[in-house]
Design a protein around this motif. Structure first.
Motif, PDB file in Angstrom:
ATOM      1  N   ARG A 248     -19.447  30.239  18.685  1.00  0.00           N
ATOM      2  CA  ARG A 248     -18.100  30.736  19.014  1.00  0.00           C
ATOM      3  C   ARG A 248     -17.851  30.672  20.518  1.00  0.00           C
ATOM      4  NH1 ARG A 248     -18.751  35.144  16.850  1.00  0.00           N
ATOM      5  NH2 ARG A 248     -19.140  36.520  18.632  1.00  0.00           N
ATOM      6  N   LEU A 249     -18.849  31.055  21.304  1.00  0.00           N
ATOM      7  CA  LEU A 249     -18.672  31.037  22.750  1.00  0.00           C
ATOM      8  C   LEU A 249     -18.709  29.617  23.302  1.00  0.00           C
ATOM      9  CD1 LEU A 249     -20.870  34.127  23.684  1.00  0.00           C
ATOM     10  CD2 LEU A 249     -18.368  33.994  23.553  1.00  0.00           C
ATOM     11  N   ASN A 251     -17.733  26.966  21.837  1.00  0.00           N
ATOM     12  CA  ASN A 251     -16.496  26.280  21.467  1.00  0.00           C
ATOM     13  C   ASN A 251     -15.302  26.696  22.325  1.00  0.00           C
ATOM     14  OD1 ASN A 251     -17.675  24.729  19.503  1.00  0.00           O
ATOM     15  ND2 ASN A 251     -16.990  25.971  17.787  1.00  0.00           N
ATOM     16  N   ARG A 252     -15.500  27.650  23.201  1.00  0.00           N
ATOM     17  CA  ARG A 252     -14.431  27.965  24.155  1.00  0.00           C
ATOM     18  C   ARG A 252     -14.347  26.922  25.262  1.00  0.00           C
ATOM     19  NH1 ARG A 252     -12.399  33.088  23.342  1.00  0.00           N
ATOM     20  NH2 ARG A 252     -11.453  33.105  25.416  1.00  0.00           N
ATOM     21  N   HIS A 253     -15.374  26.098  25.382  1.00  0.00           N
ATOM     22  CA  HIS A 253     -15.304  24.955  26.297  1.00  0.00           C
ATOM     23  C   HIS A 253     -14.243  23.994  25.764  1.00  0.00           C
ATOM     24  CE1 HIS A 253     -16.374  21.263  28.363  1.00  0.00           C
ATOM     25  NE2 HIS A 253     -17.226  21.933  29.150  1.00  0.00           N
ATOM     26  N   PRO A 254     -13.385  23.470  26.619  1.00  0.00           N
ATOM     27  CA  PRO A 254     -12.262  22.647  26.128  1.00  0.00           C
ATOM     28  C   PRO A 254     -12.670  21.340  25.460  1.00  0.00           C
ATOM     29  CG  PRO A 254     -12.405  22.567  28.526  1.00  0.00           C
ATOM     30  CD  PRO A 254     -13.339  23.650  28.079  1.00  0.00           C
ATOM     31  N   ASN A 257     -16.643  21.264  20.263  1.00  0.00           N
ATOM     32  CA  ASN A 257     -16.179  21.732  18.952  1.00  0.00           C
ATOM     33  C   ASN A 257     -17.347  21.645  17.963  1.00  0.00           C
ATOM     34  OD1 ASN A 257     -14.619  22.591  16.798  1.00  0.00           O
ATOM     35  ND2 ASN A 257     -13.783  20.557  16.392  1.00  0.00           N
TER      36      ASN A 257
END
Length: 432
Positions: A248-249, A251-254, A257
């Motif tokens: 979850r954390l 996937n906060r990278h742009p 995914n």
């Protein structure tokens, strides 16, 4: 645009893809004949009912059958378009088996006539459409088949794979883009004209071999990415880290995914199709092969971890939640949940209770094990150990206060707030 009402269409194979496809074509106005080897399937469809679960399919089939637009038969009849949607499994050594496709070609060969179109939709190894053409050329030497120097052929032959999500098949058969590969450009254009009559998505033409590869690449891409998530879950578990929080954390990278891990990979496509590429070029398909091995190993890992947990509570019944290969469907093909639960049932027998809201009876994998199919409420009352294998919405809805005192191994991350239960011996149990 509406289908040509004079057009006769035959769909060979009335399974998870064939029946929805036949029903949608019929709804567009064509007369459709569905061919299947199962008398049960034929009788079910002709009565306006369905033998598979899919959103809105029952009402659609009932409607087109009652209007006389769709009927089913064990016997093929002359048509203008033949759509082949039969299985293409792999053997025990992971070699592709295209015998169902070739048998379908043998079935339609006697009724082919000049001007007909034959479209293969089954996920297939590269070259299968050519092999089907070659067989038809042998069986019907009186008809000119496309390619091999033939100018104007009597028969158009193309390949157009489905790309649908179970639970959304009817929507995606219409809205998704289609990749249409012809033996020749003329074949591709002929098939294009057929699909444009009921597909709203873009219809893009290419060669048959390229279209075959496109389908295999799509499913292999997903398999490789799932393998990354599954491998990561094992590493995080050993390090004592919550893999779902990490994903979850991250996937906060742009540009990241990461997919969600699980007990393996199942279904009629992703667990099978990458082997077609590996078999065609084993020397170079190293990453694809490794991904398959990682995802298969994850199932073994889950069995081992679940067994460790069950052994800590020797007097308690065990609930395995879910048997489908993915959430909220009734499809058990190649399901890792079935593989895990069946292996546990063979080891622990009657202690294993199976909860699957989309099953009326247990798959054959559980015959003779003593395992029992029960509902979720009964499991919560009777079982002290839970192995979560599928993230059905029903399982997500169980509140924390109904799970108090349960020992849980959660392979889907759907009970993140579950406290770890410590057995009376004082040994620490396996957490979610």
């Amino acid at each position: 645009m509406p289908m040509d009402v004079e057009q006769q269409v035959s769909v060979i194979g009335l399974g998870y893809i064939g029946l929805p496809t036949a029903a949608l074509i019929a709804r567009s106005g064509a007369k459709v004949l569905g061919i299947d080897v199962s008398a049960h399937v034929v009788d079910t469809v002709n009565s306006g009912r369905v033998h598979i679960e899919e959103v809105d399919l029952d009402g659609l089939v009932q409607g087109v059958v009652s209007r006389g637009l769709l009927r089913a038969s064990l016997t093929v009849e002359p048509s203008d378009v033949f759509v082949i949607a039969v299985p293409t499994p792999v053997s025990e050594d992971n070699a592709p088996d295209i015998s169902y496709v070739l048998n379908a070609a043998r079935t339609i060969a006697p009724v082919l006539k000049a001007g007909d179109t034959v479209i293969l939709e089954s996920t297939s190894p590269v070259g299968t459409t050519d092999a089907m053409r070659d067989l038809l050329r042998t069986l019907r030497p009186d008809l000119k088949m496309p390619g091999a120097g033939v100018g104007s052929a009597d028969i158009a032959i193309a390949y157009c794979p489905e790309r649908v999500l179970p639970g959304r098949i009817l929507v995606e058969l219409i809205d998704n883009d289609r990749c249409i590969g012809g033996i020749t450009p003329r074949c591709a254009r002929k098939a294009l004209g057929f699909y444009r009559q009921f597909v709203r998505g873009a219809c893009i033409t290419t060669s048959a071999r390229a279209a075959e590869m496109v389908k295999l690449v799509e499913n292999s891409f997903r398999d490789v990415n799932i393998a990354f998530a599954n491998e990561l879950s094992v590493i995080a578990e050993r390090a004592g880290i919550d893999v779902w929080e990490v994903i979850r954390l991250a996937n906060r990278h742009p540009r990241v995914n990461i997919l969600q891990p699980g007990p393996g990979v199942g279904g009629h496509c992703i667990a099978v199709d990458p082997w077609f590429i590996v078999h065609s070029d084993p020397e170079n398909a190293r990453l694809i092969r490794t991904a398959r091995e990682v995802n298969d190993h994850k199932t073994d890992h889950v069995v081992a971890k679940a067994s460790d947990l069950i052994d800590l509570f020797p007097g308690e019944d065990v609930a395995c939640l879910g048997l489908a290969f993915k959430a909220n469907i009734d499809d058990f093909r190649e399901s890792p949940a079935v593989k895990v639960a069946a292996r546990l049932a063979r080891r622990y027998g009657r202690r294993i209770k199976l909860v699957e809201p989309y099953a009326r009876e247990l798959p054959v994998d559980f015959v003779g094990t003593g395992a029992e199919l029960i509902d979720l409420d009964s499991a919560l009352e009777r079982c002290g150990v839970f192995v979560l294998l599928v993230d059905h919405d029903m399982f997500k809805s169980v509140p924390a206060d109904e799970r108090v005192g349960k020992a849980v191994y959660d392979t889907r991350g759907i009970w993140p707030d579950q406290p770890v239960r410590v057995p009376e011996s004082g040994l620490r149990a396996v957490g979610g």
